[in-house]
Design a protein around this motif. Structure first.
Motif, mmCIF file in Angstrom:
data_model
loop_
_atom_site.group_PDB
_atom_site.id
_atom_site.type_symbol
_atom_site.label_atom_id
_atom_site.label_comp_id
_atom_site.label_asym_id
_atom_site.label_seq_id
_atom_site.Cartn_x
_atom_site.Cartn_y
_atom_site.Cartn_z
ATOM 1 N N LEU A 167 -27.760 8.551 30.302
ATOM 2 C CA LEU A 167 -28.560 9.753 30.528
ATOM 3 C C LEU A 167 -27.650 10.801 31.173
ATOM 4 O O LEU A 167 -27.107 10.563 32.257
ATOM 5 N N THR A 168 -27.488 11.938 30.508
ATOM 6 C CA THR A 168 -26.637 13.004 31.026
ATOM 7 C C THR A 168 -27.487 14.236 31.294
ATOM 8 O O THR A 168 -27.957 14.882 30.349
ATOM 9 N N PRO A 169 -27.742 14.561 32.564
ATOM 10 C CA PRO A 169 -28.563 15.747 32.861
ATOM 11 C C PRO A 169 -27.993 17.008 32.221
ATOM 12 O O PRO A 169 -26.778 17.238 32.247
ATOM 13 N N HIS A 170 -28.879 17.816 31.648
ATOM 14 C CA HIS A 170 -28.460 19.082 31.046
ATOM 15 C C HIS A 170 -27.927 20.012 32.126
ATOM 16 O O HIS A 170 -28.559 20.184 33.172
ATOM 17 N N LYS A 171 -26.777 20.625 31.870
ATOM 18 C CA LYS A 171 -26.273 21.626 32.808
ATOM 19 C C LYS A 171 -27.178 22.854 32.781
ATOM 20 O O LYS A 171 -27.358 23.532 33.796
ATOM 21 N N GLN A 172 -27.709 23.131 31.603
ATOM 22 C CA GLN A 172 -28.706 24.176 31.454
ATOM 23 C C GLN A 172 -29.815 23.608 30.595
ATOM 24 O O GLN A 172 -29.564 23.097 29.504
ATOM 25 N N LEU A 173 -31.043 23.633 31.090
ATOM 26 C CA LEU A 173 -32.152 23.062 30.333
ATOM 27 C C LEU A 173 -32.308 23.785 29.000
ATOM 28 O O LEU A 173 -32.370 25.018 28.972
ATOM 29 N N PRO A 174 -32.371 23.061 27.877
ATOM 30 C CA PRO A 174 -32.546 23.715 26.570
ATOM 31 C C PRO A 174 -33.900 24.391 26.433
ATOM 32 O O PRO A 174 -34.022 25.408 25.758
ATOM 33 N N PHE A 175 -34.921 23.836 27.077
ATOM 34 C CA PHE A 175 -36.267 24.414 27.074
ATOM 35 C C PHE A 175 -36.786 24.340 28.510
ATOM 36 O O PHE A 175 -36.721 23.291 29.133
ATOM 37 N N VAL A 176 -37.274 25.457 29.014
ATOM 38 C CA VAL A 176 -37.696 25.533 30.411
ATOM 39 C C VAL A 176 -39.203 25.751 30.504
ATOM 40 O O VAL A 176 -39.732 26.712 29.941
ATOM 41 N N ALA A 177 -39.887 24.842 31.193
ATOM 42 C CA ALA A 177 -41.322 24.989 31.433
ATOM 43 C C ALA A 177 -41.549 25.871 32.653
ATOM 44 O O ALA A 177 -40.770 25.835 33.602
ATOM 45 N N ARG A 178 -42.645 26.647 32.634
ATOM 46 C CA ARG A 178 -42.992 27.472 33.796
ATOM 47 C C ARG A 178 -43.240 26.590 35.020
ATOM 48 O O ARG A 178 -42.894 26.954 36.135
ATOM 49 N N ASP A 179 -43.850 25.441 34.803
ATOM 50 C CA ASP A 179 -44.215 24.539 35.894
ATOM 51 C C ASP A 179 -44.054 23.104 35.398
ATOM 52 O O ASP A 179 -44.829 22.642 34.555
ATOM 53 N N VAL A 180 -43.033 22.403 35.911
ATOM 54 C CA VAL A 180 -42.735 21.047 35.435
ATOM 55 C C VAL A 180 -43.877 20.084 35.783
ATOM 56 O O VAL A 180 -44.186 19.168 35.004
ATOM 57 N N ASP A 181 -44.512 20.281 36.930
ATOM 58 C CA ASP A 181 -45.642 19.423 37.291
ATOM 59 C C ASP A 181 -46.786 19.579 36.287
ATOM 60 O O ASP A 181 -47.439 18.595 35.919
ATOM 61 N N GLN A 182 -47.014 20.803 35.851
ATOM 62 C CA GLN A 182 -48.038 21.043 34.836
ATOM 63 C C GLN A 182 -47.659 20.373 33.510
ATOM 64 O O GLN A 182 -48.486 19.757 32.847
ATOM 65 N N LEU A 183 -46.386 20.468 33.145
ATOM 66 C CA LEU A 183 -45.908 19.819 31.924
ATOM 67 C C LEU A 183 -46.117 18.308 32.001
ATOM 68 O O LEU A 183 -46.624 17.696 31.048
ATOM 69 N N GLN A 184 -45.761 17.698 33.128
ATOM 70 C CA GLN A 184 -45.940 16.253 33.283
ATOM 71 C C GLN A 184 -47.408 15.874 33.177
ATOM 72 O O GLN A 184 -47.747 14.841 32.578
ATOM 73 N N SER A 185 -48.270 16.689 33.753
ATOM 74 C CA SER A 185 -49.712 16.416 33.694
ATOM 75 C C SER A 185 -50.231 16.467 32.263
ATOM 76 O O SER A 185 -51.002 15.606 31.832
ATOM 77 N N VAL A 186 -49.787 17.477 31.507
ATOM 78 C CA VAL A 186 -50.212 17.616 30.108
ATOM 79 C C VAL A 186 -49.731 16.418 29.289
ATOM 80 O O VAL A 186 -50.498 15.822 28.518
ATOM 81 N N VAL A 187 -48.476 16.053 29.464
ATOM 82 C CA VAL A 187 -47.900 14.937 28.704
ATOM 83 C C VAL A 187 -48.622 13.634 29.043
ATOM 84 O O VAL A 187 -48.982 12.849 28.151
ATOM 85 N N LYS A 188 -48.838 13.396 30.333
ATOM 86 C CA LYS A 188 -49.528 12.170 30.761
ATOM 87 C C LYS A 188 -50.932 12.103 30.182
ATOM 88 O O LYS A 188 -51.359 11.059 29.662
ATOM 89 N N THR A 189 -51.661 13.225 30.239
ATOM 90 C CA THR A 189 -53.030 13.255 29.709
ATOM 91 C C THR A 189 -53.033 13.050 28.202
ATOM 92 O O THR A 189 -53.872 12.318 27.662
ATOM 93 N N ALA A 190 -52.087 13.661 27.513
ATOM 94 C CA ALA A 190 -52.021 13.556 26.047
ATOM 95 C C ALA A 190 -51.799 12.126 25.589
ATOM 96 O O ALA A 190 -52.312 11.714 24.548
ATOM 97 N N PHE A 191 -51.036 11.348 26.384
ATOM 98 C CA PHE A 191 -50.694 9.984 25.976
ATOM 99 C C PHE A 191 -51.566 8.920 26.639
ATOM 100 O O PHE A 191 -51.300 7.734 26.485
#
Length: 275
Positions: free
Chosen positions: A193-217
């Protein structure tokens, strides 16, 4: 093959399986490619199968070991490296990795992770992505497949999406059960796993993104319309050019970020840029 020293029995409650195949050990070290200027962190060194090889090549090594009985074994075994080797008797799930960042060098994390905590531990480590150069882990093969899976593939899910949000993921090679003592009932694999030096896609709120992904799955066999109905309407999904009849494993990271950003905008009363 190296033999497990007499006097320490692998403990099931710690998920211990000691690596003993020298061919596999050397292959892992080649994949990690430690250098004298590197600061490495080994999670769960066990009896030190990888530790000695890392110490022979790396500049500094911090080892995090939960089993208090193994700590004196490691300190005694590697006392010649005392200037560059430190053992921390600690829970890797609760450890503050920023405490190891005493200079400008990013951390390089390695470890044979216990199967029972591997997913939670990876999520914990992802929160330190800015302090980490890369991570090489031995994991259950299925976990590595989940980490590396792409949209539409069987193993694609929450772990795939959040790992790939922060990192480039490479499934390197398989490790057979007989490489360990005791022999586990599952196949293992090495992942980078190599952390991106610059995120290719940036979410406004990562916590919100995690919540959406968790709920979707939560119920991956159901459609987005059903799984996300408490968060977003089918009409809103369509306005984002996302089919509400799709199952979650069909959506890319970009599309999940689109949903997440839309919800952030709605919460702030901002008109969506996608409308």
């Amino acid at each position: 093959m190296s033999k497990k020293p007499v006097g320490h029995k692998a403990r099931k409650r710690f998920g211990q399986n000691f690596l003993q195949d020298q061919g596999i050990i050397h292959r892992i070290i080649r994949a990690i490619s430690p250098h004298p200027t590197d600061h490495l962190v080994e999670i769960g060194p066990g009896l030190g199968a990888l530790t000695e090889e890392i110490l022979n090549a790396a500049g500094d090594l911090d080892a995090i070991e939960l089993d208090r009985d193994l700590v004196p074994i490691l300190r005694t075994k590697f006392f010649n490296y005392a200037e560059h080797f430190r053992v921390h008797q600690a829970d890797a799930m609760k450890f503050d990795y920023t405490s190891l960042c005493d200079d400008q060098r990013p951390l390089r994390i390695v470890g044979n992770l216990p199967y029972n905590i591997s997913t939670q531990l990876i999520f914990h480590l992802l929160s330190y992505n800015k302090q980490i150069a890369d991570m090489h882990f031995m994991l259950q093969k299925e976990v590595v497949e989940r980490l590396a899976a792409k949209a539409g593939e069987k193993h694609y899910g929450r772990l795939s999406l959040m790992a790939q949000y922060y990192c480039q993921v490479e499934n390197l090679f398989l490790v057979p059960p007989e490489a360990f003592n005791p022999v586990p009932k599952v196949d293992s694999a090495i992942v980078r796993l190599t952390p991106h030096k610059q995120l290719p896609f940036v979410a406004r709120d990562v916590d919100q993104l995690q919540s959406v992904v968790k709920t979707a799955f939560n119920q991956r066999r159901k459609t987005l319309r059903n799984n996300l109905k408490e968060l977003i309407s089918a009409e809103a999904l369509e306005s984002l050019e996302i089919n509400p009849g799709e199952r979650p494993e069909r959506l890319t990271l970009q599309e999940f970020i689109r949903i997440s950003d839309f919800l952030c905008e709605q919460e702030k009363g901002i008109t969506s840029v996608y409308e």
